[in-house]
Write an enzyme that holds these catalytic residues in place. Sequence first.
Site: not given
Ligand code: NDP
Ligand code: GDR
Length: 361
Positions: A70-71, A92-93, A95, A139, A141, A163, A167
């Site tokens: 866990d992180m 990559l871990a 919330q 990210t 974000e 978040y 980050k």
């Molecule tokens: P996911 O939410 O799909 O995966 C997150 C991972 O982190 C899961 O394996 C989760 O475990 C694990 N995790 C969460 N909290 C903890 C903890 N306390 N200790 C250990 N593991 C933990 O995210 P993505 O794969 O989409 O993204 C990967 C990373 O990249 C994240 O850090 C995200 O913020 C970042 N990111 C993502 C983007 C995107 O568009 N997808 C864009 C930019 C950055 P579990 O499966 O148990 O929940």
């Molecule tokens: P984001 O992704 O916030 O960009 O973060 P998300 O898909 O949650 O939202 C994108 C946009 O859609 C709008 N939105 C909604 N979002 C969700 N989740 N649910 C809804 O019902 C909904 N309706 C509208 C949001 O307001 C937002 O503007 C993702 C994550 O993967 C982050 O971990 C990562 O860092 C960034 O992308 C880049």
Amino acid sequence: MAAQDSKRRVALITGVTGQDGAYLAEYLLGLGYTVHGIKRRSSSFNTARVDHLYQDPHVGNVPFLMHYGDMTDSTNLIRLMQQIRPTEVYNLAAQSHVAVSFESPEYTANAGAIGVLRLLEAIRILGMEKETRFYQASTSELYGLVQEVPQKETTPFYPRSPYGVAKLYGYWITVNYREAYNMFACNGILFNHESPIRGETFVTRKITRGVARIEVGLEKTIYLGNLEAKRDWGHARDYVEGMHMILQADSPDDFVLSTGETRSVREFIELAFAEVGRSVEWRGKGVDDVGIDKATGKTVVRIDPTYFRPTEVDLLIGDASKARAKLGWKPKTSFAKLVKEMVAGDLAEARQDAANGKRSV
Ligand code: NDP
Ligand code: GDR
């Protein structure tokens, strides 16, 4: 910067059970790496995305191994780092849900900000600065409130959520450890990337899953928040290759990975419905905005104000020309192809659910 031991290719992936972790683990295994992943203990199975990579370690040497961790637990991270001695760490871990970070800000900071520090310190405490390269999942974000478009490595940060602020710490502590301790520590500033295994509560997957379930008759309406937000959406498969490329560069640096195109949530909805041959007509304004299926006259999209965020990121569009020039990275999957692949994946799942008599909960 010391060269890595060219024979050992051992990766440690935190967040291996997530979307990116699964794609990255598969990609690195294909390149011949031994891959170690950290998974959290949970009361039910949480390894569905990587189960196809798993082989029973009792049968001999296997290239993919998972460890509990866990992180938020420094002792665990130090011990795993010591046992595994990875040549590359991909952090990559986190919330990773922006909306959830407003509900759980302290935990989001603990895992997503201090968690980065814990890993970097583990490397330093063990004297592994020269042998281990470190990738931080930063990210788009970070850009938050629009300062400049398109956003690139030099664009000022202005995060708009707990978040994003967590980050921000992760980004800067990575830069600081690179400068202070001469570590090969890098940030990938990744714009949104999606796939058929995207978490079901992120907007793209929520839409494609909803479209598929409406199509097979399991659901009637998708409830969403802000339809005007614009994102630069790419495919996760392309982005994990970029993560690896960042750690293979001659010197450590920070890179934006993005497609350079932006689309609104509304446009995503229209294209996803078009994939199943439906066309959506919009009526009403604000929270009364509804999407009507033109052929049937039924309401397929409604606004639920609970999905609006206290502070929103309105417009993201990235400029990845540095990654293209220095790493040779560019995205391969078009927006249309991404949506097609996601709808197809969700249709297959929805048909299976319908066949098994499953309905929405
Ligand atoms: P996911 O939410 O799909 O995966 C997150 C991972 O982190 C899961 O394996 C989760 O475990 C694990 N995790 C969460 N909290 C903890 C903890 N306390 N200790 C250990 N593991 C933990 O995210 P993505 O794969 O989409 O993204 C990967 C990373 O990249 C994240 O850090 C995200 O913020 C970042 N990111 C993502 C983007 C995107 O568009 N997808 C864009 C930019 C950055 P579990 O499966 O148990 O929940
Ligand atoms: P984001 O992704 O916030 O960009 O973060 P998300 O898909 O949650 O939202 C994108 C946009 O859609 C709008 N939105 C909604 N979002 C969700 N989740 N649910 C809804 O019902 C909904 N309706 C509208 C949001 O307001 C937002 O503007 C993702 C994550 O993967 C982050 O971990 C990562 O860092 C960034 O992308 C880049």
